[in-house]
Design a protein around this motif. Structure first.
Motif: not given
Length: 484
Positions: A279-285, A450-456, A459-469
């Motif tokens: 499922f996570i692979r599909h969220t990315q592709k 639940e997985i989408l909420k985790y991934v989202d 990702r937001r925490q990742f962005h807060q560190l100044g990193k891109s998708d």
């Protein structure tokens, strides 16, 4: 003038009745069968006796459905009349209704039985292979001899007992029970619970029910396949039977019958959970192509976009050209009728489909009782999206009959699978439903959500560190919060 006409007609009538007396029985039957078809044509409808089961006829989320229901609809259309469905309790009731003339014919997963009195059968529609199934607590039976001493049951007059009777000549100690009080789903459940060691059902019946009873296993194919047929009253001649045979032959020749069999019985169940890592692979592709559409639909309807995305994944795995075994299409799997209701002109357009699915879910949610509060209100709306509001209302009634709370998802979730049991679905308005399906359906969506909420969140925490998708890691998320 009248006297002259009568003098003219007397010899004509005498000649007609003299010729009628000379007709062979087959020719007399020709006149009778013309009369039978004329009666159906005159009244404008044909009546079929059937059973409320998953392989024959039941009310789906978008109206009546079922393998034989679709076939008899085509038969009625060929005759140019409408269809009336008379749902009977068991196979004997179906045959009695046909024999007594209360129905024009019977279509109810009937097996060819040449010695059945008062009945004529159509040409074979499909082959039905008897299959031994067994519970988890016994060794897998691999040969007929392994059935000796087991507690076995079959549905009475379904045709599955014939293979057992044939075996009994070689193994006189072989025994089994026959019942007309239960349906196939009841037998499978009894096997799973250990109330039966084994049962004999048809392979296609087990295939469409296996997901609901994961502890029940296949044994072996028992004897030769039986022929699924329709039943006609012998007293009415053969015209209607011949018309049915023409339809069946034509559909066999042009491949439409094979396609219908595959549609209902040739696919693995789409409710299988794909697992978090896939499922996570599909969220990315896949998901990035449709994320904006989900967010736009969420703003219009008030849902969390991630919930809508989870629903879309359960329906189609985010494939905009998906088509289900029952013919619904698009990313959110809308029927033509539903698409029309929510203003979707092209079901294969992903943005239209997402907007339409979200609108329909909002409509369903709005029709639930005010007493249902969140989050149960959302879970029940999702269940109704899958099984239909009528069946959800029926499950609420059953929950109440059992002393539960009809406004609690926990209690309704327990009641929904009972819609597969004759004891319960015979007491509610909309009859049989694949009630185990919406339970699994909602559970899967909640897992994906639940997985989408985790991934989202990640990702937001990742962005807060100044990193891109582009540098967002391929998260090996293999644990899912427990969802009931």
């Amino acid at each position: 003038m009248l006297d002259a006409l009568l003098r003219y007609m007397r010899p004509v009538a005498a000649t007609f009745f003299a010729l009628l007396a000379l007709l062979t029985p087959d020719n007399r039957l020709f006149l009778e069968r013309d009369a039978a078809l004329s009666a159906i044509s005159s009244r404008g409808f044909i009546e079929v006796a059937t059973r409320n089961t998953p392989t024959t006829y039941y009310e789906g989320r978008h109206g009546p459905t079922g393998f034989e229901y679709e076939l008899v609809q085509q038969f009625a259309a060929m005759l140019g009349v409408s269809l009336t469905v008379d749902s009977q309790g068991n196979i004997d009731d179906v045959l009695d209704a046909v024999r007594d003339g209360r129905a024009d014919f019977g279509a109810a997963n009937l097996a060819l039985d040449p010695i059945e009195p008062g009945i004529l059968y159509s040409r074979p529609i499909m082959a039905m292979q008897p299959l031994v199934i067994h519970g988890p607590d016994i060794a897998t039976p691999e040969t007929p001899q392994d059935l000796l001493g087991l507690k076995i049951a079959v549905i009475k007059n379904s045709g599955t007992s014939r293979a057992l009777r044939a075996l009994q000549e070689k193994f006189p100690k072989l025994s089994w029970q026959e019942t007309d009080e239960l349906e196939v789903t009841d037998l499978i459940e009894m096997v799973e619970k250990g109330e039966l060691d084994a049962a004999v059902v048809y392979a296609h019946q087990f295939k469409i029910n296996r997901l609901f009873f994961p502890d029940v296993e296949r044994g072996f194919a028992l004897g030769k396949p039986q022929s699924l047929v329709w039943a006609f009253p012998k007293s009415n001649g053969v015209a209607l039977l011949q018309a049915a045979n023409r339809l069946i032959a034509r559909m066999q020749h042009n491949g439409k019958l094979r396609a219908l069999i595959d549609q209902y019985f040739g696919h693995d169940n789409y409710l299988e959970y794909v697992g978090a890592s896939i499922f996570i692979r599909h969220t990315q592709k896949r998901l990035p192509k449709y994320e904006d559409a989900f967010k736009k639909a969420a703003r219009r309807t008030g849902f969390d976009w991630k919930l809508l995305a989870a629903l879309g994944y359960q329906e189609s795995h985010w494939k905009p050209r998906a088509t289900s075994p029952t013919g619904v299409r698009g990313l959110m799997m809308l029927t033509n009728a539903t698409a029309g209701e929510v203003g979707v002109s092209n079901r294969l357009d992903p943005e239209q489909s997402i907007r339409g699915g979200a609108t329909y879910l909002k409509h369903v949610k709005g029709r639930l009782q005010e007493e249902i509060t969140e989050p149960d209100r959302t879970w029940m709306a999702l269940a109704a999206y899958n099984v239909g509001l009528g069946h959800l209302y029926d499950a609420q009634k059953i929950a109440e009959m059992r002393g539960g709370d009809p406004y609690s998802w926990a209690d309704v979730r327990k009641a929904l699978p009972l819609l597969q049991k004759r004891k319960w679905y015979s007491q509610v308005r909309h009859g049989y439903a694949r009630g185990g399906e919406p339970v699994i359906y909602v559970r899967n969506i909640r897992r994906y959500y639940e997985i989408l909420k985790y991934v989202d969140r990640s990702r937001r925490q990742f962005h807060q560190l100044g990193k891109s998708d582009d540098t967002f890691p391929q998260t090996p998320f293999n644990t899912v919060p427990p969802v009931l």
